[in-house]
Design an enzyme around this catalytic site. Structure first.
Site, short mmCIF file in Angstrom:
data_model
loop_
_atom_site.label_atom_id
_atom_site.label_comp_id
_atom_site.label_asym_id
_atom_site.label_seq_id
_atom_site.Cartn_x
_atom_site.Cartn_y
_atom_site.Cartn_z
CE1 TYR A 82 -3.55 2.73 0.87
CE2 TYR A 82 -1.91 3.44 2.48
CZ TYR A 82 -3.08 3.67 1.76
OH TYR A 82 -3.74 4.85 1.92
CG ASP B 259 -9.69 -1.43 0.41
OD1 ASP B 259 -9.83 -0.21 0.56
OD2 ASP B 259 -9.00 -2.13 1.18
CE LYS C 274 -10.08 -3.97 4.60
NZ LYS C 274 -9.03 -2.93 4.67
#
Length: 852
Positions: free
Chosen positions: A270, A305, A377
């Site tokens: 990330y 995501d 998640k």
């Protein structure tokens, strides 16, 4: 049971590809360290607090921590040896000072590290353990508190996950408690914008932040205390989540573990993709931070995501899946199990695409089946939201329904005012109301709905899996770092040497010291390194044999050892003048023609020790004579290779008498000639033991068995057919056995010569020469005499003959001059009704010679 009809072999193959991808990255991680990792070690050793003890004014955004000042005072040259080494060395010389006092003394120059005397690593490790013990006890206590919480009502899945982001920690506490009252299960405190780019973690509570609140140790403590009060009030478990990505990823993990945080956003890529942090720095930091999470029982959440905010979901969702496999492989390297790995994905497909809801269900179900033990998640839609709050509210409702049908674990609730402003308390209330209605109304929908094996949902899932495997193959071939450079994830390209924080990555010294190595290093890596170290030590030692001393990876040493073994094997084959246990008097070599020449030593394999002589009076004192069978089936003794005068007797140990040595079984060919081998027809003896190589036998191969009747060749079957015809014509029960086919090197004996016949058949009378037979297309083999007790069998074939009375001589019949015998192929024989004179028309070559 798989609802998507997935190929489990493909799933296992994808996991193996991910392991192969992360292996070279892990090797890089093991050789490097960073400034943030060394500061994390100092925090574990008890160094905390701000650098300035007397601040001049308020600091709403926190103060500079003491660990940064201490790391700067040491410098990277000393940090390459380990920050824990220098602080432990100072603690070993100053046992009465605590960690903060030692740190401030080093910073001020009162304690000069270069002037400290040397200490053994054991003393330094004990000093570090004394400083780290309070923090380690705190980590263990927090882990036990998570598992020993009161048995309150556990919410059904999915867990309702909401966020608070006001910038003021005290305001965040009030909104978090209100969300718990409305039914939230997890509270996430969003960090202030650009905190991931700060190379330090602020000290103290913060009241000013843009888009979120700073992640500090004091803020963690305040929020955790507030949620503990809410748990006791509502008798329900509530989790605390925060973010540990950025330049200070390891330090935030340590602070969160000390304050009892339940969830941490910790993704391997990330920071590289969305914060432009150098990939080398990010990969090294994520391993240490995940190791801390594994020790404290923190569940990490990955950030795939976010990939869908820059890449279109319908076309590039396979990148999310490939990142899941990579993140799982990195987590296992750090000791995190699947139960503490919350893989993230999002409901971000363009709503204008036909069957977009079905495709979202397919992707959510795919993740759920690929990682059944992981707490998945599921993130809400944000990319395609606008100011239409009614459509956004419906959009969030379909997202909640997809999570309920596919059995997601953690559901981050969407807000209908997502694209307008930060959520109000009433906005969060409406979102929780929507989720509770759908989760309760479709609670068991996941157990009632099955997908068609060849439907759109199943085909979409299999297509995404195949595309993900294709991307993993590419990463395995090109490498992880180069794949990121080419935009393998989220369509974002980053450089290996670019980004922020690369100046904080440096090589570990070969004497790098980590305090409490067994605690901070994962067990799997520790066992692997111990095994490698042990293997190197054994190779250097050579297991007590200096001739086998080799080094791991040293091809030259391995070749030298192989030559040594060959030379030893050759040396052991030579006759020795004296052996252990024999008399000290040297014996002459058999090749020198001595009277007491020693028997030839058997051939041994490798560097085996020659067999010792037998003891006097034992059963092995006499030579064991092998039993052989001759052609008559009688048992005979094998004759020695030489007479007794050429065989030397060996003196037994501790005795003056002489006893014949026992002949050991050799590995190579036996020089003693053997008798005929049963069932073989010619030379040879009984087959050797399994594993030996004698007379052409291979290792582990059993001796050949005689062929059965079913294995006869076509020529043998044809011969038997003609013999049966002759039996019916002559009325005889004599069976003719085929003779052994002579070898190419042998000459076929001429049976027409009486002398040759007498040599071949010594027990029979001389054979009468027969007239030449007419030529045939197939050569005929000579047949044995009918009254012979045993014929020479064909190689590998046992044929038993019957004893029959001699056939009376047939009265010769004169043949007319005009008689012309028909060819054999045109001759028709009718055994039931034979014509007169049929016996006279038989082929004379098939007629047996009668005895006189």
């Amino acid at each position: 049971m798989s609802k998507l009809s997935l190929d489990r072999d493909k799933v296992d193959y994808a996991k193996r590809l991910a392991e192969q991808i992360v292996t070279p990255v892990q090797h890089f991680i093991d050789r490097h360290t960073t400034d943030s990792i060394e500061r994390s070690v100092l925090r574990l050793m008890g160094v905390s607090g701000p650098a300035d003890l007397k601040p001049k004014g308020d600091a709403p955004q926190g103060r500079i921590p003491l660990v940064n000042a201490l790391a700067d005072a040491m410098g990277q040259k000393k940090l390459a040896l380990g920050a824990g080494y220098w602080l432990g060395l100072a603690a070993a010389h100053q046992p009465n000072l605590d960690s903060n006092a030692l740190a401030r003394g080093i910073i001020s120059g009162k304690i000069k590290l270069d002037d400290l005397g040397s200490k053994s690593k054991d003393e330094i490790d004990r000093a570090c353990g004394r400083l780290m013990q309070p923090q380690l006890d705190r980590l263990r206590q927090n882990r036990e508190n998570k598992s020993r919480r009161p048995d309150w009502h556990r919410p059904s899945q999915p867990l309702k996950y909401v966020i608070v982001a006001t910038g003021n920690i005290h305001e965040d506490v009030r909104q978090a408690q209100a969300a718990v009252q409305m039914g939230a299960d997890i509270i996430a405190v969003i960090r202030s914008t650009a905190q991931s780019l700060l190379d330090y973690v602020p000290e103290g509570e913060t009241t000013e932040g843009f888009g979120g609140t700073f992640a500090t140790q004091e803020n963690f403590r305040l929020m955790r205390e507030a949620l503990d009060e809410s748990e006791k009030k509502y008798k329900r478990r509530v989790g605390l989540c925060n973010y540990s990505s950025g330049l200070c990823m390891p330090e935030i993990a340590v602070l969160g573990a000390l304050e009892g945080v339940d969830y941490l956003l910790n993704d391997a890529m990330y920071g590289i993709l969305f914060r432009d942090i150098n990939m080398q720095r990010n990969f090294v930091d994520q391993f240490f931070s995940r190791r801390i999470c594994a020790l404290s029982g923190i569940t990490i959440q990955t950030g795939e995501d976010n990939y869908l905010t820059t890449a279109e979901s319908f076309k590039y969702w396979f990148q999310v899946l490939a990142s899941h496999f990579v993140n799982q492989a990195f987590a296992k390297r750090a000791g995190i199990g699947d139960n503490n790995l919350a893989l993230g994905h999002a409901f971000e497909m363009d709503p204008n695409i036909e069957d977009s809801i079905l495709y979202e269900w397919a992707q959510a179900q795919l993740v759920r089946e690929l990682f059944p033990r992981a707490p998945i998640k599921f993130m809400p839609p944000t990319k395609h939201k606008d100011g239409d709050i009614f459509f956004s509210y419906l959009y969030d409702g379909m997202f909640n329904l997809a999570g309920a049908i596919t059995g997601q674990t953690i559901q981050l609730l969407g807000m209908h005012t997502e694209a307008i402003h930060n959520p109000y308390v009433q906005d969060r209330y409406l979102s929780l109301k929507n989720a509770k209605y759908i989760f309760n109304g479709a609670k068991n929908a996941k157990d009632e709905i099955y997908f068609q094996p060849n439907g759109k949902i199943a085909r979409r899932a299999r297509q995404v899996l195949d595309d993900g495997i294709r991307l993993l193959k590419k990463l395995r071939m090109r490498g992880m770092l180069r794949g990121i450079e080419e935009g393998a994830f989220a369509n974002v390209r980053r450089s290996q040497r670019g980004g922020k924080g690369i100046e904080g990555v440096f090589h570990k010294d070969r004497d790098y010291f980590t305090p409490l190595q067994g605690y901070l290093t994962p067990r799997a890596i520790r066992d692997e390194s111990d095994g490698l170290r042990k293997g190197n030590r054994e190779r250097r030692r050579g297991s007590g044999d200096p001739r086998r001393s080799t080094r791991l990876g040293d091809r030259k040493s391995s070749t030298r050892a192989r030559h040594d073994r060959n030379r030893n094997a050759t040396r052991d084959k030579r006759p020795a003048r004296s052996r252990p246990g024999n008399s000290d008097v040297p014996r002459p070599n058999a090749r020198n023609g001595g009277e007491d020449a020693a028997p030839r030593q058997p051939r041994t394999r490798g560097s085996e020790v020659a067999p010792r002589p037998p003891r006097e009076g034992s059963s092995d004192a006499l030579p064991r004579q092998p039993r052989n069978r001759n052609n008559d089936g009688e048992t005979s003794q094998r004759s020695p290779r030489s007479d007794s005068s050429d065989t030397a007797s060996r003196s037994p140990r501790n005795s003056g008498s002489q006893a014949a040595p026992r002949t050991p079984r050799s590995v190579g060919p036996d020089p003693v000639p053997r008798g005929p081998r049963p069932g073989r027809g010619d030379s040879g003896s009984r087959p050797p033991r399994n594993g030996a190589r004698e007379n052409g036998y291979k290792k582990g191969r059993a001796p050949e068995k005689p062929r059965s009747n079913r294995e006869l060749s076509e020529a043998d079957l044809q011969r038997q057919f003609h013999q049966e015809i002759l039996k019916k014509e002559n009325g005889s029960s004599v069976s003719k056995a085929p003779q052994r086919r002579p070898l190419s090197s042998e000459k076929t004996p001429d049976l027409s010569d009486p002398e040759t016949t007498q040599k071949v058949f010594p027990n029979d009378e001389p054979a009468v020469p027969q007239p030449p037979s007419k030529p045939r297309s197939m050569p005929r083999r000579p047949l044995a005499e009918p009254n012979a007790e045993k014929s020479i069998p064909r190689r590998g074939l046992k044929v038993e003959t019957e004893l029959a009375p001699p056939k009376p001589a047939a009265t010769p019949v004169e043949k007319p001059a005009s008689y012309q015998p028909l060819p054999r192929r045109q001759l028709k024989i009718q055994p039931d009704a034979q014509p007169a004179g049929a016996e006279d028309k038989k082929d004379p070559s098939n007629d047996e010679e009668p005895k006189p």
